[in-house]
Design an enzyme around this catalytic site. Structure first.
Site, PDB file in Angstrom:
ATOM      1  N   SER A  10       1.433   2.877  -6.281  1.00  0.00           N
ATOM      2  CA  SER A  10       1.294   1.759  -5.379  1.00  0.00           C
ATOM      3  C   SER A  10       2.359   1.464  -4.207  1.00  0.00           C
ATOM      4  O   SER A  10       3.468   2.405  -4.263  1.00  0.00           O
ATOM      5  CB  SER A  10       1.651   0.463  -6.340  1.00  0.00           C
ATOM      6  N   CYS A  11       1.964   0.928  -3.125  1.00  0.00           N
ATOM      7  CA  CYS A  11       2.698   0.922  -2.010  1.00  0.00           C
ATOM      8  C   CYS A  11       4.135   0.066  -2.461  1.00  0.00           C
ATOM      9  O   CYS A  11       4.190  -0.722  -3.204  1.00  0.00           O
ATOM     10  CB  CYS A  11       1.946   0.077  -0.940  1.00  0.00           C
ATOM     11  N   PRO A  12       5.256   0.653  -1.740  1.00  0.00           N
ATOM     12  CA  PRO A  12       5.295   1.391  -0.675  1.00  0.00           C
ATOM     13  C   PRO A  12       5.368   3.073  -1.011  1.00  0.00           C
ATOM     14  O   PRO A  12       5.561   3.759  -0.121  1.00  0.00           O
ATOM     15  CB  PRO A  12       6.491   1.101   0.148  1.00  0.00           C
TER      16      PRO A  12
END
Length: 68
Positions: A10-12
């Site tokens: 998942s981001c970042p």
């Protein structure tokens, strides 16, 4: 050209991995992402640093090809 697999992250994290890879290979990279949010964020990051970006799909994956 280096290929970065960020699937399942998942981001970042995908953006950070992209930055690290481009620091070592500034001519470009292929980044594999598996969600729309990562696709948008990585594309935005690449365009900010003047990379041309092409996006293709392989099943449920997105491949972002970045070149200077």
């Amino acid at each position: 050209m280096v290929r970065i697999d960020t699937c399942g992250m998942s981001c970042p994290q995908p953006v950070l991995m992209t930055k690290k890879a481009l620091d070592k290979n500034p001519e470009g990279a292929e980044i594999v992402v598996d969600n729309n949010t990562a696709k948008i964020n990585v594309k935005r990051y690449l365009e900010k640093f003047k990379y041309s970006v092409e996006i293709s799909e392989e099943g449920e994956l997105y491949i972002l090809s970045a070149r200077k």
